[in-house]
Write an enzyme that holds these catalytic residues in place. Structure first.
Site, PDB file in Angstrom:
ATOM      1  N   GLU A 164      59.220  -3.184  23.938  1.00 17.03           N
ATOM      2  CA  GLU A 164      58.787  -3.823  25.181  1.00 17.03           C
ATOM      3  C   GLU A 164      57.276  -3.891  25.372  1.00 17.03           C
ATOM      4  O   GLU A 164      56.732  -3.269  26.289  1.00 17.03           O
ATOM      5  CB  GLU A 164      59.413  -3.114  26.384  1.00 17.03           C
ATOM      6  CG  GLU A 164      60.919  -3.064  26.342  1.00 17.03           C
ATOM      7  CD  GLU A 164      61.528  -2.603  27.656  1.00 17.03           C
ATOM      8  OE1 GLU A 164      60.772  -2.247  28.578  1.00 17.03           O
ATOM      9  OE2 GLU A 164      62.758  -2.615  27.761  1.00 17.03           O
ATOM     10  N   GLU A 357      69.020  -2.598  24.266  1.00 17.33           N
ATOM     11  CA  GLU A 357      69.230  -1.789  25.479  1.00 17.33           C
ATOM     12  C   GLU A 357      70.009  -2.599  26.490  1.00 17.33           C
ATOM     13  O   GLU A 357      69.720  -3.775  26.698  1.00 17.33           O
ATOM     14  CB  GLU A 357      67.904  -1.396  26.152  1.00 17.33           C
ATOM     15  CG  GLU A 357      67.182  -0.271  25.495  1.00 17.33           C
ATOM     16  CD  GLU A 357      65.865   0.081  26.188  1.00 17.33           C
ATOM     17  OE1 GLU A 357      65.755  -0.123  27.422  1.00 17.33           O
ATOM     18  OE2 GLU A 357      64.961   0.534  25.487  1.00 17.33           O
TER      19      GLU A 357
HETATM   20  C1  GCO Z   1      62.683   0.133  29.205  1.00 18.27           C
HETATM   21  C2  GCO Z   1      62.664   1.205  28.237  1.00 18.27           C
HETATM   22  C3  GCO Z   1      63.532   2.360  28.589  1.00 18.27           C
HETATM   23  C4  GCO Z   1      63.939   2.477  30.041  1.00 18.27           C
HETATM   24  C5  GCO Z   1      65.139   1.652  30.362  1.00 18.27           C
HETATM   25  C6  GCO Z   1      65.580   1.741  31.795  1.00 18.27           C
HETATM   26  O1  GCO Z   1      63.373  -0.831  28.979  1.00 18.27           O
HETATM   27  O2  GCO Z   1      62.022   0.231  30.227  1.00 18.27           O
HETATM   28  O3  GCO Z   1      62.890   0.795  26.937  1.00 18.27           O
HETATM   29  O4  GCO Z   1      62.690   3.382  28.195  1.00 18.27           O
HETATM   30  O5  GCO Z   1      64.202   3.782  30.352  1.00 18.27           O
HETATM   31  O6  GCO Z   1      64.869   0.326  30.108  1.00 18.27           O
HETATM   32  O7  GCO Z   1      64.577   1.304  32.651  1.00 18.27           O
END
Ligand code: GCO
Length: 455
Positions: A164, A357
């Site tokens: 990200e 994710e």
């Molecule tokens: C993000 C990260 C994670 C977060 C998850 C929930 O996407 O921000 O990769 O570390 O914890 O997304 O917010």
């Protein structure tokens, strides 16, 4: 309708070093920008990752949980502060050993390691020199990536360069939500470019060590906006195409320069950078949670936590409230957004994709069973995951080359600025005892994995 996935499809779960490891002063680790940020009052309740889930010590237990779950792959991140704790110094053997044990422990359990090389915990010594605003950071992080790849080699299934970059640029230098929390809007554009550059350099460094022995990827959190076409187009340009186009096509869109003309001259792009950034990758990871609703406006109100500084060049766009239901993060539940995202990126860029994710923060209620053990009936999380897996499966049936699906997260953990107040895990962590308790969603996901169907 369910979708049966191919044998090499990866069902997995994801975590990140600073969110789970703790042991911040052990193993020769140096402080990261997130240690500094969390220790200086920027997180809810002053929470820090000092202890987190203590996975640094309890990693065997965590790997056993993964084995019990039956995942094909585990996505975790390596902490640069453990590997390169001394500015300009040599790699730290204790840090290298730690991750080598994890990789071997996964392989012993038949689980493929998917390694994120940078999930936001930049060594503080690089932060002190400007962090991602400093071009040199890209070279230092790439050097570190080469060290990790030299050690772990082809034991790793996939190396992901960055997690990200939208967050590590806009949210960190544009906004104030993430470390270092600079809050200077358009000053985040150099960070965007230096992260893109780091991605390219890291790809070269990893390939230089492992050749074709492992897959290469990057994980993006593309912002899925709905609403009026001009506003959607601009937010897509600033938040998404600024990464997608250089990485996958080798150029920044001209429109980007036009849209940001008054804010930035982009003179930090040097000759040859785009060739470096445009490296072949095997799979593009996408993190997906929710959608935004935007509209052009003379008087934007920014009623949501998204503020003007996080979207430089979008000062004439308003973020409108989204339709419910919402998760505990206040994010709307919109599985259709995942379908749209996968189809769009596949149609436009034709790169194999993975959902790296997806998951939900819930106000989990803890009950006690007859033996006094904790149990969590997290039906809402199961519904969320079910809806999104169904959408991902539908995208596959429409021709999208989807290679994997990873639940965020294996464990409840340190949710950045929200500290420990938000729980995303399919395993509960009791932060007093550090005891792990699989929730109902864990059992449900185990059954899904066994059937090898996207619900
Ligand atoms: C993000 C990260 C994670 C977060 C998850 C929930 O996407 O921000 O990769 O570390 O914890 O997304 O917010």
């Amino acid at each position: 309708m369910t979708t049966t996935v191919p044998d090499d499809f990866l069902f997995g779960t994801a975590t990140a070093s600073y969110q789970i490891e703790g042991a911040v002063n052990e193993g020769g680790r140096c402080p990261s920008i997130w240690d500094t940020f969390s220790h200086t009052g920027h997180t809810l309740n002053g929470d820090t990752g000092d202890v987190a889930c203590d996975s640094y010590h309890r990693w065997r237990e965590d790997l056993d949980l993964l084995a019990d779950l039956g995942v094909d792959a585990y996505r975790f991140s390596v902490a640069m502060p453990r590997i390169m704790p001394v500015d300009g110094g040599k790699p730290n053997p204790e840090g290298l050993d730690f991750y080598e044990r994890i990789v071997d422990g996964l392989l012993e359990r038949g689980i493929r390691p998917v390694v994120t090389l940078y999930h936001w915990d930049l060594p503080q010594y690089l932060g002190d020199r400007g962090g991602w605003l400093n071009r040199d950071t890209a070279y230092r992080v790439a050097e570190y990536a080469g060290v990790v790849a030299r050690l772990l080699g082809d034991r790793v299934h996939t190396y992901t360069t960055l997690n990200e970059p939208w967050c590590s640029s806009y949210l960190s230098y544009g906004g104030t939500e993430h470390a270092p929390g600079m809050g200077e809007g358009p000053k985040s554009f150099p960070a965007v470019h230096h992260l893109n550059l780091a991605h390219g350099l890291m790809c070269q460094a990893v390939r230089g060590q492992v050749g074709d022995g492992a897959e290469l990827s990057i994980t993006l959190n593309l912002q899925m906006a709905r609403g009026d076409a001009d506003a959607v187009h601009r937010t897509d340009l600033i938040a998404n195409r600024v990464f997608l186009d250089p990485i996958l096509r080798g150029y920044y869109p001209d429109e980007l320069f036009a849209a940001t003309r008054d804010l930035c001259d982009w003179s930090f792009i040097q000759d040859g950078d785009l060739n470096v950034i445009h490296q072949p990758i095997d799979v593009l990871g996408l993190n997906y949670y929710s959608t935004n609703r935007v509209a052009m406006s003379d008087r934007p109100q920014f009623p949501q936590p998204v503020c003007a500084t996080t979207y430089p060049g979008c000062g004439d766009i308003d973020w409108l409230p989204t339709e419910g239901p919402h998760t505990e993060m206040g994010w709307n539940i919109d599985p259709e957004g995942l379908y749209d995202l996968l189809v769009r990126v596949w149609d436009e860029y034709r790169v194999p994709l993975a959902v790296t994710e997806n998951g939900m923060a819930c106000p989990d209620e803890v009950e006690m069973d007859d033996d006094g053990a904790e149990i969590v009936h997290d039906g809402d999380r199961i519904d969320y995951l079910k809806g999104h897996m169904e959408a991902a499966g539908r995208a596959m049936r429409c021709g999208v080359d989807l290679r994997g699906y990873f639940v965020w997260s294996l464990l409840d953990n340190f949710e950045w600025a929200f500290g420990y107040s938000k729980r995303f895990g399919i395993v509960r962590v009791n932060y007093e005892t550090l005891q792990r308790t699989p929730k109902d969603s864990f059992t449900w996901y185990r059954d899904v994995i066994r059937t090898r169907r996207l619900v």
